[in-house]
Scaffold this motif. Structure first.
Motif, mmCIF file in Angstrom:
data_model
loop_
_atom_site.group_PDB
_atom_site.id
_atom_site.type_symbol
_atom_site.label_atom_id
_atom_site.label_comp_id
_atom_site.label_asym_id
_atom_site.label_seq_id
_atom_site.Cartn_x
_atom_site.Cartn_y
_atom_site.Cartn_z
ATOM 1 N N ASN A 87 39.254 23.114 40.500
ATOM 2 C CA ASN A 87 38.907 23.502 38.814
ATOM 3 C C ASN A 87 39.857 24.367 38.278
ATOM 4 N N PRO A 88 40.201 24.615 36.978
ATOM 5 C CA PRO A 88 41.414 25.519 36.711
ATOM 6 C C PRO A 88 40.931 26.962 36.696
ATOM 7 N N LEU A 89 39.780 27.334 37.096
ATOM 8 C CA LEU A 89 39.181 28.768 37.104
ATOM 9 C C LEU A 89 39.811 29.764 38.136
ATOM 10 N N MET A 90 40.032 30.993 37.798
ATOM 11 C CA MET A 90 40.385 31.945 38.553
ATOM 12 C C MET A 90 39.922 33.373 37.900
ATOM 13 N N ASN A 91 40.181 34.425 38.942
ATOM 14 C CA ASN A 91 40.104 35.766 38.174
ATOM 15 C C ASN A 91 41.223 36.166 37.603
ATOM 16 N N ALA A 92 41.151 37.231 36.631
ATOM 17 C CA ALA A 92 42.494 37.863 36.379
ATOM 18 C C ALA A 92 42.661 39.063 37.377
ATOM 19 N N SER A 93 43.793 38.971 37.797
ATOM 20 C CA SER A 93 44.148 40.139 38.608
ATOM 21 C C SER A 93 43.612 41.699 38.301
ATOM 22 N N GLY A 94 43.215 42.325 39.120
ATOM 23 C CA GLY A 94 42.648 43.573 38.718
ATOM 24 C C GLY A 94 41.035 43.552 38.745
ATOM 25 N N VAL A 95 40.650 42.347 38.435
ATOM 26 C CA VAL A 95 39.098 42.088 38.355
ATOM 27 C C VAL A 95 38.603 41.532 39.655
ATOM 28 N N TRP A 96 37.786 42.233 40.258
ATOM 29 C CA TRP A 96 37.078 41.697 41.434
ATOM 30 C C TRP A 96 38.150 41.467 42.649
ATOM 31 N N CYS A 97 39.051 41.981 43.011
ATOM 32 C CA CYS A 97 39.924 41.780 43.953
ATOM 33 C C CYS A 97 40.720 42.722 44.664
ATOM 34 N N TYR A 98 39.876 43.859 44.451
ATOM 35 C CA TYR A 98 40.366 45.214 45.270
ATOM 36 C C TYR A 98 40.551 45.286 46.657
ATOM 37 N N ASP A 99 39.527 44.854 47.331
ATOM 38 C CA ASP A 99 39.253 44.888 48.889
ATOM 39 C C ASP A 99 38.629 43.648 49.335
ATOM 40 N N GLN A 100 38.471 43.762 50.665
ATOM 41 C CA GLN A 100 38.047 42.605 51.697
ATOM 42 C C GLN A 100 36.686 42.030 51.020
ATOM 43 N N THR A 101 35.829 42.925 50.601
ATOM 44 C CA THR A 101 34.395 42.401 50.203
ATOM 45 C C THR A 101 34.600 41.605 48.963
ATOM 46 N N GLU A 102 35.281 42.415 47.805
ATOM 47 C CA GLU A 102 35.406 41.369 46.510
ATOM 48 C C GLU A 102 36.214 40.332 46.633
ATOM 49 N N LEU A 103 37.520 40.241 47.294
ATOM 50 C CA LEU A 103 38.117 39.003 47.567
ATOM 51 C C LEU A 103 37.210 37.925 48.484
ATOM 52 N N ASP A 104 36.549 38.347 49.323
ATOM 53 C CA ASP A 104 35.700 37.521 50.100
ATOM 54 C C ASP A 104 34.742 36.619 48.998
ATOM 55 N N ALA A 105 34.077 37.562 48.103
ATOM 56 C CA ALA A 105 33.165 37.050 47.193
ATOM 57 C C ALA A 105 33.848 35.930 46.274
ATOM 58 N N LEU A 106 34.975 36.159 45.930
ATOM 59 C CA LEU A 106 35.794 35.221 45.072
ATOM 60 C C LEU A 106 36.284 34.004 46.037
ATOM 61 N N ASN A 107 36.441 34.321 46.967
ATOM 62 C CA ASN A 107 36.725 33.061 47.989
ATOM 63 C C ASN A 107 35.214 32.096 48.044
ATOM 64 N N LEU A 108 34.080 32.953 48.113
ATOM 65 C CA LEU A 108 32.952 32.093 48.223
ATOM 66 C C LEU A 108 32.479 31.402 46.870
ATOM 67 N N SER A 109 32.956 31.863 45.600
ATOM 68 C CA SER A 109 32.614 31.509 44.501
ATOM 69 C C SER A 109 33.203 30.187 43.922
ATOM 70 N N ALA A 110 32.679 29.564 43.001
ATOM 71 C CA ALA A 110 33.205 28.369 42.345
ATOM 72 C C ALA A 110 34.426 28.331 41.850
ATOM 73 N N ALA A 111 35.030 29.568 41.794
ATOM 74 C CA ALA A 111 36.725 29.670 41.440
ATOM 75 C C ALA A 111 37.139 28.680 41.921
ATOM 76 N N GLY A 112 38.296 27.975 41.407
ATOM 77 C CA GLY A 112 39.392 27.098 42.060
ATOM 78 C C GLY A 112 40.154 27.733 42.522
ATOM 79 N N ALA A 113 40.495 28.943 42.211
ATOM 80 C CA ALA A 113 41.816 29.798 43.055
ATOM 81 C C ALA A 113 41.197 31.316 42.764
#
Ligand code: DHB
Length: 308
Positions: A13-39
């Motif tokens: 899908n075309p959805l992703m985070n904006a840089s700066g939000v939920w992407c600071y460390d391993q824990t936050e990045l892993d949560a985005l990887n597991l989420s429904a975001a397309g990237a």
């Protein structure tokens, strides 16, 4: 069907985070990887780790958010190591780079090139929050020099994160420079509207500590500005893709960004407030709106905004 292709990569899908939000460390990045975001995209990084500005440095408001984070990040080596370990069969991953100088960007770009990772680079030309460091994309000569140097050093297509512009002459000038660089394959519009001031009436006080309360705003405040910038660059840069960012908290707002010409859509303030579960909601809302309109794929309406 929300799937799409972008720079030869498949996105669910075309959805992703904006840089700066939920992407600071391993824990936050892993949560985005597991989420429904397309990237997803990593926090803008610098050559060395940074603690950032004093707190409080982010506040939500009824209409959005204000922040002056000051580029807190774990340093480019952490993010380069993270993107090197990512499973790209799961979803595409972007790496945001925001050096404090041209020399710092070139040093990072050399290392990213040498690592030969599949991550897509988003070069941030629009951080408004480091005292004494003006936004590069508001200095057209500096922007041109930065792009010339990075294009000489890097070997893959990459994108640029742009600040909002508010004048047609500035859309023309910025697009003309970007179009000199075919390696600039996408333009992400927009970063926060920089150096706004939010005030608490009760306490007669600013909301954030850095820079006497001045900070970048996102959320509802910025949607029309974001849509204008997406569409302005979509019209002026026919050989590039546009990533939309700004004011997205419903599937309808995702639809508007896509209609204006975005190929992917980033979520900042609403992700910060709702968490990574927002991506499943936005995907469901976009799919429902498409079904109601009789659209089967994103290509049925992407970039097809009508004028009067
Ligand atoms: C920060 C804010 C931005 O808008 C940006 O593009 C990069 C960094 C920050 O304050 O951390």
């Amino acid at each position: 069907d929300l799937s799409t292709r972008f720079l030869d990569c498949a996105f669910a899908n075309p959805l992703m985070n904006a840089s700066g939000v939920w992407c600071y460390d391993q824990t936050e990045l892993d949560a985005l990887n597991l989420s429904a975001a397309g990237a997803y995209v990593t926090k803008s990084c610098t050559l060395e780790p940074r603690a950032g500005n004093p707190e409080p440095r982010y506040k939500a408001t009824p209409l959005g958010s204000i922040n002056s984070m000051g580029l807190p990040n774990l340093g480019y080596r952490f993010y380069l190591d993270y993107v090197a370990k990512h499973d790209y069969a799961r979803k595409p991953l972007f790496m945001s780079v925001a050096g404090l100088s041209l020399e710092d960007n070139l040093a990072m770009v050399r290392e990213i090139k040498a690592a030969n990772v599949p991550a897509i680079m988003e070069l941030n030309l629009s951080c408004p929050n480091v005292p004494g460091k003006p936004q590069i994309a508001y200095d057209f000569d500096a922007m041109d020099a930065m792009l010339a140097a990075v294009c000489r050093e890097y070997d893959k297509p990459f994108g640029v994160k742009m600040p909002p512009y508010f004048d047609i002459a500035h859309f023309d000038a910025a697009a003309e420079i970007l179009n000199r660089y075919p390696q600039v394959a996408f333009v992400t519009c927009i970063n926060s509207i920089g150096n706004a001031l939010a005030i608490d009436t009760e306490t007669e006080t600013v909301l954030i500590k850095p820079k006497d309360g001045f900070g970048g705003i996102g959320g509802d405040y910025v949607l029309p500005t974001a849509l204008a910038n997406v569409n302005a660059f979509f019209r002026r840069c026919p050989d590039k893709k546009v990533i939309g960012c700004g004011g997205v908290k419903t599937g309808e707002q995702v639809f508007q960004h896509l209609l204006a010409g975005a190929s992917l859509v980033q979520v900042g303030t609403a992700l910060q407030e709702e968490g990574p579960a927002i991506f499943a909601r936005l995907a469901d809302e976009l799919a429902a709106l498409m079904a109601k309109k009789g659209y089967k794929t994103l290509g049925d309406f992407q970039g097809k905004l009508k004028t009067l």
